[in-house]
Design a protein around this motif. Sequence first.
Motif, PDB file in Angstrom:
ATOM      1  N   MET A 148      40.543  18.036   0.388  1.00  0.00           N
ATOM      2  CA  MET A 148      40.592  16.713   0.949  1.00  0.00           C
ATOM      3  C   MET A 148      41.114  16.765   2.369  1.00  0.00           C
ATOM      4  SD  MET A 148      41.888  13.697  -1.518  1.00  0.00           S
ATOM      5  CE  MET A 148      41.719  14.240  -3.179  1.00  0.00           C
ATOM      6  N   SER A 149      40.699  15.826   3.146  1.00  0.00           N
ATOM      7  CA  SER A 149      41.149  15.753   4.521  1.00  0.00           C
ATOM      8  C   SER A 149      42.595  15.306   4.594  1.00  0.00           C
ATOM      9  CB  SER A 149      40.273  14.754   5.283  1.00  0.00           C
ATOM     10  OG  SER A 149      40.852  14.439   6.514  1.00  0.00           O
ATOM     11  N   SER A 150      43.345  15.939   5.453  1.00  0.00           N
ATOM     12  CA  SER A 150      44.719  15.496   5.629  1.00  0.00           C
ATOM     13  C   SER A 150      44.778  14.165   6.372  1.00  0.00           C
ATOM     14  CB  SER A 150      45.517  16.563   6.377  1.00  0.00           C
ATOM     15  OG  SER A 150      44.971  16.733   7.663  1.00  0.00           O
ATOM     16  N   ARG A 151      43.671  13.765   6.985  1.00  0.00           N
ATOM     17  CA  ARG A 151      43.645  12.493   7.711  1.00  0.00           C
ATOM     18  C   ARG A 151      43.547  11.304   6.772  1.00  0.00           C
ATOM     19  NH1 ARG A 151      39.185  12.779  12.170  1.00  0.00           N
ATOM     20  NH2 ARG A 151      39.941  10.686  12.540  1.00  0.00           N
ATOM     21  N   ASP A 152      43.027  11.485   5.595  1.00  0.00           N
ATOM     22  CA  ASP A 152      42.866  10.377   4.655  1.00  0.00           C
ATOM     23  C   ASP A 152      42.881  10.930   3.238  1.00  0.00           C
ATOM     24  OD1 ASP A 152      42.575   7.782   3.881  1.00  0.00           O
ATOM     25  OD2 ASP A 152      40.791   7.414   5.069  1.00  0.00           O
ATOM     26  N   PRO A 153      44.038  11.362   2.749  1.00  0.00           N
ATOM     27  CA  PRO A 153      44.086  12.096   1.494  1.00  0.00           C
ATOM     28  C   PRO A 153      43.765  11.280   0.256  1.00  0.00           C
ATOM     29  CG  PRO A 153      46.294  11.635   2.269  1.00  0.00           C
ATOM     30  CD  PRO A 153      45.340  11.189   3.344  1.00  0.00           C
ATOM     31  N   GLY A 154      43.714   9.969   0.332  1.00  0.00           N
ATOM     32  CA  GLY A 154      43.546   9.187  -0.877  1.00  0.00           C
ATOM     33  C   GLY A 154      42.138   8.824  -1.248  1.00  0.00           C
ATOM     34  N   VAL A 155      41.135   9.193  -0.464  1.00  0.00           N
ATOM     35  CA  VAL A 155      39.767   8.815  -0.787  1.00  0.00           C
ATOM     36  C   VAL A 155      39.389   9.475  -2.097  1.00  0.00           C
ATOM     37  CG1 VAL A 155      37.368   8.843  -0.070  1.00  0.00           C
ATOM     38  CG2 VAL A 155      39.164   8.487   1.618  1.00  0.00           C
ATOM     39  N   SER A 156      39.015   8.677  -3.044  1.00  0.00           N
ATOM     40  CA  SER A 156      38.862   9.120  -4.423  1.00  0.00           C
ATOM     41  C   SER A 156      37.400   9.243  -4.834  1.00  0.00           C
ATOM     42  CB  SER A 156      39.559   8.101  -5.318  1.00  0.00           C
ATOM     43  OG  SER A 156      39.283   8.333  -6.656  1.00  0.00           O
ATOM     44  N   GLN A 157      37.208   9.820  -6.009  1.00  0.00           N
ATOM     45  CA  GLN A 157      35.868   9.917  -6.572  1.00  0.00           C
ATOM     46  C   GLN A 157      35.594   8.780  -7.554  1.00  0.00           C
ATOM     47  OE1 GLN A 157      34.937  13.834  -8.006  1.00  0.00           O
ATOM     48  NE2 GLN A 157      35.997  14.791  -6.313  1.00  0.00           N
ATOM     49  N   ARG A 163      45.711   3.650  -5.382  1.00  0.00           N
ATOM     50  CA  ARG A 163      46.782   3.990  -4.438  1.00  0.00           C
ATOM     51  C   ARG A 163      46.257   3.946  -3.007  1.00  0.00           C
ATOM     52  NH1 ARG A 163      49.418   8.550  -8.261  1.00  0.00           N
ATOM     53  NH2 ARG A 163      50.984   7.158  -9.170  1.00  0.00           N
ATOM     54  N   TRP A 164      45.054   4.454  -2.800  1.00  0.00           N
ATOM     55  CA  TRP A 164      44.443   4.457  -1.471  1.00  0.00           C
ATOM     56  C   TRP A 164      44.327   3.030  -0.941  1.00  0.00           C
ATOM     57  CZ3 TRP A 164      39.594   2.824   0.444  1.00  0.00           C
ATOM     58  CH2 TRP A 164      39.253   3.342   1.703  1.00  0.00           C
ATOM     59  N   ALA A 165      43.993   2.096  -1.826  1.00  0.00           N
ATOM     60  CA  ALA A 165      43.865   0.686  -1.442  1.00  0.00           C
ATOM     61  C   ALA A 165      45.205  -0.044  -1.526  1.00  0.00           C
ATOM     62  CB  ALA A 165      42.834  -0.006  -2.324  1.00  0.00           C
ATOM     63  N   ARG A 166      46.253   0.705  -1.800  1.00  0.00           N
ATOM     64  CA  ARG A 166      47.619   0.168  -1.878  1.00  0.00           C
ATOM     65  C   ARG A 166      47.761  -0.908  -2.948  1.00  0.00           C
ATOM     66  NH1 ARG A 166      46.862   1.030   3.912  1.00  0.00           N
ATOM     67  NH2 ARG A 166      48.221   2.725   4.563  1.00  0.00           N
ATOM     68  N   LEU A 167      47.030  -0.743  -4.058  1.00  0.00           N
ATOM     69  CA  LEU A 167      47.129  -1.652  -5.197  1.00  0.00           C
ATOM     70  C   LEU A 167      48.132  -1.143  -6.224  1.00  0.00           C
ATOM     71  CD1 LEU A 167      43.301  -2.319  -5.666  1.00  0.00           C
ATOM     72  CD2 LEU A 167      44.963  -3.737  -4.422  1.00  0.00           C
ATOM     73  N   ILE A 168      48.349   0.177  -6.209  1.00  0.00           N
ATOM     74  CA  ILE A 168      49.307   0.836  -7.105  1.00  0.00           C
ATOM     75  C   ILE A 168      50.267   1.633  -6.236  1.00  0.00           C
ATOM     76  CG2 ILE A 168      49.564   2.620  -8.877  1.00  0.00           C
ATOM     77  CD1 ILE A 168      47.014   1.690 -10.129  1.00  0.00           C
ATOM     78  N   ASP A 169      51.510   1.665  -6.659  1.00  0.00           N
ATOM     79  CA  ASP A 169      52.566   2.366  -5.941  1.00  0.00           C
ATOM     80  C   ASP A 169      52.233   3.843  -5.758  1.00  0.00           C
ATOM     81  OD1 ASP A 169      55.466   2.028  -5.025  1.00  0.00           O
ATOM     82  OD2 ASP A 169      55.589   3.777  -6.347  1.00  0.00           O
ATOM     83  N   GLU A 170      52.682   4.409  -4.665  1.00  0.00           N
ATOM     84  CA  GLU A 170      52.432   5.824  -4.360  1.00  0.00           C
ATOM     85  C   GLU A 170      53.160   6.777  -5.309  1.00  0.00           C
ATOM     86  OE1 GLU A 170      50.446   7.344  -2.051  1.00  0.00           O
ATOM     87  OE2 GLU A 170      49.669   5.412  -1.402  1.00  0.00           O
ATOM     88  N   ASP A 171      54.298   6.361  -5.832  1.00  0.00           N
ATOM     89  CA  ASP A 171      55.145   7.273  -6.602  1.00  0.00           C
ATOM     90  C   ASP A 171      55.059   7.119  -8.112  1.00  0.00           C
ATOM     91  OD1 ASP A 171      56.150   8.346  -4.199  1.00  0.00           O
ATOM     92  OD2 ASP A 171      57.571   6.678  -4.045  1.00  0.00           O
TER      93      ASP A 171
END
Length: 143
Positions: free
Chosen positions: A1-10, A54-62
Amino acid sequence: MSSRDPGVSQATQLPLLDRMVGMVVLGEDDPTWLQHKIGFKNPRHVHHYVDAARWARLIDEDAIRPTNLGRRYVSSRFEPYAILEGARGRALVEEVMRVPGGDVPTPNVVASVLRSFRYSQGTVTSRDEATDTQLRLPLKEEA
């Protein structure tokens, strides 16, 4: 995954993302239970959808718990603008929003942006579909 946008999901199906976020807002935080309740065949699918949320900030990162935006998303009956609001500032969204002429990005535009992050061609192909699902509806409605 790119370090520029690590949360892009499948994660590729918005109704499944909605269902999972809805369950998390109701208090569910067990990935195994989410897998069985949603009907995923493989536990990694839960992780893909958690990553997308998480990428869309709907769920907490942790932890698997909703953010305020996630609660708002569910209470608004899954208003797509919440996804766009949560994803603003993410490298991929910022690149896609630079589409000339204010046009709604096509899958080809999304794929070209993904390629700019140095993903492999196989990853670009699979993530193009996921990203198109996650972004296209909110972007189309904003245009």
